[in-house]
Design a protein around this motif. Structure first.
Motif, PDB file in Angstrom:
ATOM      1  N   THR A  25      -5.930   2.632   2.995  1.00 37.50           N
ATOM      2  CA  THR A  25      -5.532   1.228   3.123  1.00 37.50           C
ATOM      3  C   THR A  25      -4.171   1.118   3.789  1.00 37.50           C
ATOM      4  O   THR A  25      -3.939   0.222   4.615  1.00 37.50           O
TER       5      THR A  25
ATOM      6  N   SER B  93      -7.346   6.945  -1.277  1.00 40.06           N
ATOM      7  CA  SER B  93      -7.756   5.552  -1.129  1.00 40.06           C
ATOM      8  C   SER B  93      -6.576   4.672  -0.724  1.00 40.06           C
ATOM      9  O   SER B  93      -6.684   3.831   0.175  1.00 40.06           O
TER      10      SER B  93
ATOM     11  N   TYR C  77      -4.432   1.539   7.610  1.00 43.01           N
ATOM     12  CA  TYR C  77      -4.926   0.330   8.276  1.00 43.01           C
ATOM     13  C   TYR C  77      -3.825  -0.721   8.369  1.00 43.01           C
ATOM     14  O   TYR C  77      -3.595  -1.310   9.433  1.00 43.01           O
TER      15      TYR C  77
ATOM     16  N   THR D 158       0.823  -1.207   0.000  1.00 43.81           N
ATOM     17  CA  THR D 158       0.000   0.000   0.000  1.00 43.81           C
ATOM     18  C   THR D 158       0.862   1.263   0.000  1.00 43.81           C
ATOM     19  O   THR D 158       0.481   2.278  -0.587  1.00 43.81           O
TER      20      THR D 158
END
Length: 484
Positions: free
Chosen positions: A428, A424, A431, A82
């Motif tokens: 991610t 976006s 997290y 990510t």
């Protein structure tokens, strides 16, 4: 109990205590060593001839929470994946630029609009016409720059893939040899805990590249599988194949065969981020090269197409005929839908109006195909060019939807595309990073606690002293017996 038995008990106790002290000392010394797993000495009572025979050493155990370690390996991959994607979108967003920042795409478009309006208000001013030409040229240069950076990002990703594949292959061979060495050392009675630490460090090195599942095999060997089902190591190491590209251009794609994919032991495999080798930095690099950057290029090319076609309309510049290039050209030619890929990198100011290319700025006022200057007070075409730029229309290509937008509105939408992708990816990423940090804390909690180790050392010291006292007592007893 005979004196000989008591002596054997004490000696075995001294040996065990000495070995325990050695293990605890190693733990304390390596408390800050990355990848070091805490050791514990495993002992058991010894039986000789059906009776107690002291204590025997079974071996040294590495204390590792396998569940936490496995989850941490997966989070290593997810966080790195990510992060790579967020970095790409952040790079693209920076290249497009903030609308409030000079030199951004929106700012150059705004300057171009203003320059056309200013030139139309005083069409006889050569300085204002030249300013409008320069502003248009700046827009083309900005599109060229963004396109070039997208291809640079793709080439960087391709080089990163080659490097990661090389690291994978080399590390897998090392792990294969490490498996054999550990098995050999244990079979001859040597402590292989240090080798296991080294093996785990090698596993950690490739955990960011591909998400791994570690499976314990017999004789303390390990097998490595990806979460996508690829076998990287199970007895023998797999060989990953990839051929790097020396150059990069928008038309070079994996589907066309111009760019290399991946093979495992000679067999082609998917390069998708959800494929057998996806999910880590390797999958992210392929995503940037084959999906994210091409998608961004497509959006950029669609913007360039919209800009070109606005000024190729004969109703805007009445000196143009169908098929003539307008104010912006595709490397000198009119727009051709069959060659749209990479258009943003080829868009140029029409040389006819550019003094630096031998043209004349009065063509902006009087028409690109005008044979001679017209009335200097006639701003009809300049007003039409300005209206064409601000006219709201639906872009003919790209993933912009069917909403009507001006050229500047489309530039803002392009920035929104990059910003949405970044946000976006960062969501991610946040997290994955939070989970990675939590698992890292849990892993560290299973590491060496120096306070506990020092307390254990005090207990070991007392046990050693007690066994030594038994030996001293036996020695005194023997001396008494010899003196009788």
């Amino acid at each position: 109990m005979s004196i000989a038995s008591a002596f054997n008990f004490a000696i075995s106790g001294l040996t065990a205590s000495s070995r325990k002290a050695e293990v605890v000392s190693s733990n304390i010394a390596n408390a800050m060593t990355e990848g070091y797993a805490r050791r514990e000495l495993s002992i058991a009572s010894q039986t000789l001839g059906g009776t107690g025979g002291g204590v025997r050493i079974l071996g040294v155990n590495r204390i590792v929470n396998q569940v936490v370690q496995q989850d941490l390996l997966l989070m290593d991959s997810a966080a790195a994946n990510t992060t790579a994607k967020a970095d790409f979108y952040n790079r693209l967003e920076t290249q497009i630029g903030d609308p409030e920042t000079a030199g951004s795409l929106s700012a150059t478009m705004s300057d171009f609009e203003s320059a056309l309006l200013t030139a139309a208000s005083m069409p006889d001013s050569t300085a204002r016409l030249t300013t409008a030409v320069r502003a248009a040229s700046t827009v083309a240069d900005k599109l060229n720059s963004i396109s070039e950076d997208l291809q640079a990002a793709r080439l960087t990703a391709d080089k990163s893939i080659a490097k990661q594949v090389r690291t994978l292959n080399e590390t897998l061979v090392q792990l294969q040899e490490m498996n054999r060495t550990i098995t050999t050392q244990i079979s001859i009675g040597n402590d292989a805990a240090g080798l296991m630490d080294e093996r785990q460090s090698l596993v950690n090195q490739i955990a960011e590249i591909v998400p791994l599942r570690v499976v314990q095999r017999e004789n303390n060997q390990i097998a490595l599988f990806t979460t996508g089902g690829a076998i990287l190591l199970d007895g023998s190491a797999a060989t990953i194949g990839f051929d790097g590209a020396g150059v990069m251009a928008p038309h070079l794609t994996l589907d066309s065969g111009a760019l290399s994919g991946l093979t495992i032991n000679g067999y082609p495999t998917s390069t998708k981020d959800d494929g057998p080798l996806g999910g880590g930095t390797l999958g992210a690099a392929f995503a940037v090269r084959d999906e994210l950057a091409p998608e961004a290029q497509s959006q950029l090319d669609a913007f360039a197409r919209d800009l070109m076609t606005r000024f190729e309309d004969p109703s805007v510049d009445t000196t143009l005929s169908a098929g003539d290039p307008g104010l912006f050209t595709d490397a000198g030619s009119a727009f051709d839908a069959s060659t749209e890929v990479g258009l943003a990198g080829r868009i140029r100011m029409n040389a006819i109006v550019d003094p630096e290319q031998g043209g004349s700025s009065w063509h902006l006022r009087d028409g690109l195909m005008a044979a001679a200057p017209g009335a200097v007070s006639d701003g009809t075409i300049l007003n039409a060019l300005s209206a064409a730029l601000t006219r709201e229309s639906a872009p003919a290509s790209g993933n912009y939807g069917s909403a009507l937008r001006s050229a500047s509105g489309l530039a803002a939408e392009l920035l929104s595309f990059a910003s949405s992708g970044r946000q976006s990816a960062e969501l991610t990423q946040g997290y994955a990073t939070a989970r990675h940090e939590a698992l890292t804390e849990m892993s560290l909690a299973d590491g060496v606690d120096t306070d506990y180790e020092m307390q254990s050392l005090l207990v070991i010291e007392k046990a050693y002293a007690a066994n030594a006292k038994v030996v001293q007592t036996i020695d005194a007893m023997l001396q008494e017996l010899l003196d009788i």
